[in-house]
Design an enzyme around this catalytic site. Structure first.
Site, PDB file in Angstrom:
ATOM      1  N   GLU A 199     -54.164  74.152  14.757  1.00  0.00           N
ATOM      2  CA  GLU A 199     -53.096  73.141  14.824  1.00  0.00           C
ATOM      3  C   GLU A 199     -51.853  73.757  14.200  1.00  0.00           C
ATOM      4  OE1 GLU A 199     -53.782  69.068  13.651  1.00  0.00           O
ATOM      5  OE2 GLU A 199     -55.903  69.200  14.160  1.00  0.00           O
TER       6      GLU A 199
ATOM      7  N   GLU B 176     -60.410  68.909   9.665  1.00  0.00           N
ATOM      8  CA  GLU B 176     -59.705  68.597   8.403  1.00  0.00           C
ATOM      9  C   GLU B 176     -60.578  67.774   7.441  1.00  0.00           C
ATOM     10  OE1 GLU B 176     -55.809  66.972   9.333  1.00  0.00           O
ATOM     11  OE2 GLU B 176     -55.112  68.901  10.074  1.00  0.00           O
TER      12      GLU B 176
HETATM   13  O1  AHR Z   1     -52.273  66.656  15.562  1.00  0.00           O
HETATM   14  C1  AHR Z   1     -52.177  65.443  14.884  1.00  0.00           C
HETATM   15  C2  AHR Z   1     -53.137  65.325  13.712  1.00  0.00           C
HETATM   16  O2  AHR Z   1     -52.756  66.237  12.725  1.00  0.00           O
HETATM   17  C3  AHR Z   1     -54.573  65.695  13.988  1.00  0.00           C
HETATM   18  O3  AHR Z   1     -55.308  64.629  14.489  1.00  0.00           O
HETATM   19  C4  AHR Z   1     -55.078  66.073  12.634  1.00  0.00           C
HETATM   20  O4  AHR Z   1     -56.115  67.016  12.700  1.00  0.00           O
HETATM   21  C5  AHR Z   1     -53.851  66.582  11.904  1.00  0.00           C
HETATM   22  O5  AHR Z   1     -53.710  66.002  10.657  1.00  0.00           O
END
Ligand code: AHR
Length: 506
Positions: free
Chosen positions: A291, A172
């Site tokens: 994610e 990210e």
């Molecule tokens: O999964 C929790 C967080 O969400 C992770 O660390 C990040 O990559 C995202 O913003």
């Protein structure tokens, strides 16, 4: 309410990659410490890993697990987590304002992965660090022997290389919350140079470049265009991330959120293919949706967590029946895009926005979302069929024309089994499903299981499992050659898995 769908072998979206059912363990909250690892627990093995947790992870059949972050990775020195444990430094983890003891690092995590039959998807730090350190980590993990870092690994008691195939180039990097956020130009450059060094060190690896943190980012689309301009020839996948929330308790709208996920995938498909055209490349870039989940229940509690403690109760969402339906819809969306989405990671796996929860010194248990993920992971592998659904639609706050039924089917050609995954979004009425299946010959129903609870806020806990799949009877297959129809009743507000197999009575 009625719904109709037609299933045909020839109407194929594509084969699933088994890595569609990946997950994620970050050094965050209690994912590692008192999650997978708790040496003082009665169920701990000789390395301190909890057997009860490993058993639940194996139940999910997760082929790949992303590690060690997430936001954590952007400040992580991988060298802190290798070598003699008593010499490892305790660091401030600036991503989550937590103390990190480094008792678990690359080699311990690799050892745990063997216990749960999963491979590592390793992320490198492109926040505070860069190309050289990323290359060193590849050398430490994957080079057999005879070089500085491979011999360092061997001196740490790991003679054989880990052979990690899949690597994320940071995490990210567009997000202002990230340690050392980068502009798309900065990230594109460092990602391209890191990719070169990493692939020169081990040409067998696959690389994932960071896409936008979510589709609502102000630079969404533009970020991908610029980054891909730099990295297109060097990487194998681009990442997508999405978390859904229902802060207004608007369930009909929340159940339509996966429409946004589909839009996100389709938009990035367009961007990637435009860059492909621009570069006159023969390569089609695929996606790593590394994610995805529901995340919002713990937001307020997290604001009150004391800073600079070890393994605090961060991001401990307790999931409801509704959340299981949303996760089910998201799984269906991933399957419907299996031609481009090759890797996906349910974020995360244990304690932190997770299907598996633990009590320190106590039980491990399954959250509501455990079940749709498990069923899709076990039976959603094969040829995904394109099977449009004919059903009534409804409008909600953010989306118009949400179909009451979200469904997809996967054909396992080896076994000639079809599995239909379906979410009935109608909160008040059952759906009578009619599915035309003549193209598959004589089939019978192996199993219809449904997840539902009249109370959409019902949750599971270590004491009571209020939400779990229930076998449904009453479905039937009728007709003869040329026309065969499955009919089945899908309860209101339910996740369903209907498995069909070759008929035994001939
Ligand atoms: O999964 C929790 C967080 O969400 C992770 O660390 C990040 O990559 C995202 O913003």
């Amino acid at each position: 309410m009625k719904a109709k769908m037609t299933l045909h072998k020839e109407f194929s979206i594509g084969e699933t990659d088994k890595r569609l059912y990946g997950s994620f363990i970050e050094h965050l909250g209690r994912a590692v410490y008192t999650g997978i690892y708790e040496p003082s627990h009665p169920q701990a093995d000789s390395e301190g890993f909890r057997n009860d947790v490993a058993q639940l992870v194996r139940e999910l059949d997760v082929p790949v697990i992303r590690y060690p972050g997430g936001n954590f990775v952007s400040g992580y020195n991988w060298e802190d987590g290798v070598g003699p444990v008593d010499k490892r430094p305790t660091r401030l983890d600036l991503a989550w304002s937590t103390m990190e003891s480094n008792r678990i690092g690359t080699n311990e995590f690799a050892s745990w992965l063997k216990k749960v039959n999963a491979e590592m998807m390793m992320a490198v730090n492109l926040g505070t660090r860069g190309a050289q350190d990323a290359g060193n980590l590849v050398e430490y993990c994957n080079f057999p022997k005879g070089s500085y870092y491979s011999d360092l690994r061997r001196s740490h008691g790991v003679a054989e290389p880990h052979g990690i195939k899949l690597w994320c180039l940071g995490n990210e990097m567009d997000g202002p919350w990230q340690i050392c956020t980068r502009t798309p130009q900065e990230y594109g450059r460092i990602a391209a140079e890191s990719a070169k060094i990493m692939k020169w060190t081990d040409p067998g690896i696959e690389l994932v470049a960071c896409g936008s943190s979510f589709s609502g980012m102000p630079t969404f689309g533009e970020w991908e265009m610029t980054v891909l301009d730099h990295v297109y020839d060097h990487v194998d996948y681009i990442s997508l991330h999405t978390y859904f929330a229902d802060r207004e308790n608007d369930v009909p709208n929340f159940l339509g959120r996966n429409i946004d996920m589909d839009f996100y995938i389709k938009t990035i498909t367009g961007v990637c293919d435009l860059v492909k055209l621009k570069k006159k490349s023969k390569k089609t870039l695929n996606f790593s949706f590394d994610e995805w989940n529901v995340w919002f229940h713990s937001n307020e509690a997290d604001k009150k967590i004391e800073k600079w403690t070890e393994a605090p109760h961060l991001l401990e969402d307790i999931y409801t029946m509704t959340d299981a339906l949303v996760v089910g819809c998201m799984l269906i969306t991933l399957l419907k895009n299996a031609d481009r989405v090759k890797i996906a990671c349910l974020a995360q796996l244990v304690n932190v926005i997770a299907p598996i929860m633990t009590e320190k010194g106590g039980k491990a248990w399954r959250q509501t979302i455990f079940y749709p993920f498990k069923q899709a992971s076990l039976y959603g592998r094969g040829n995904v069929l394109c099977c449009p659904v004919n059903v009534e639609k409804y409008d909600a706050k953010e989306f118009c024309g949400i179909p009451y039924l979200e469904a997809v089917a996967v054909h396992n050609q080896e076994k000639n089994e079809i599995t239909i995954f379906a979410v009935n979004r109608n909160l008040n009425e059952a759906i009578n499903l009619e599915a035309e299946i003549a193209a598959f010959g004589d089939m019978e129903i192996i199993e219809h299981s449904a997840l539902y609870n009249k109370d959409l806020n019902a949750c599971n806990s270590s004491m009571e499992e209020k939400v779990h799949p229930v076998i449904q009877t009453g479905g039937k297959i009728e007709g003869s050659t040329g026309f065969k129809q499955l009919t089945s009743v899908l309860p209101s507000a339910s996740w369903n898995m209907i498995r069909l197999g070759t008929c035994n009575k001939r």
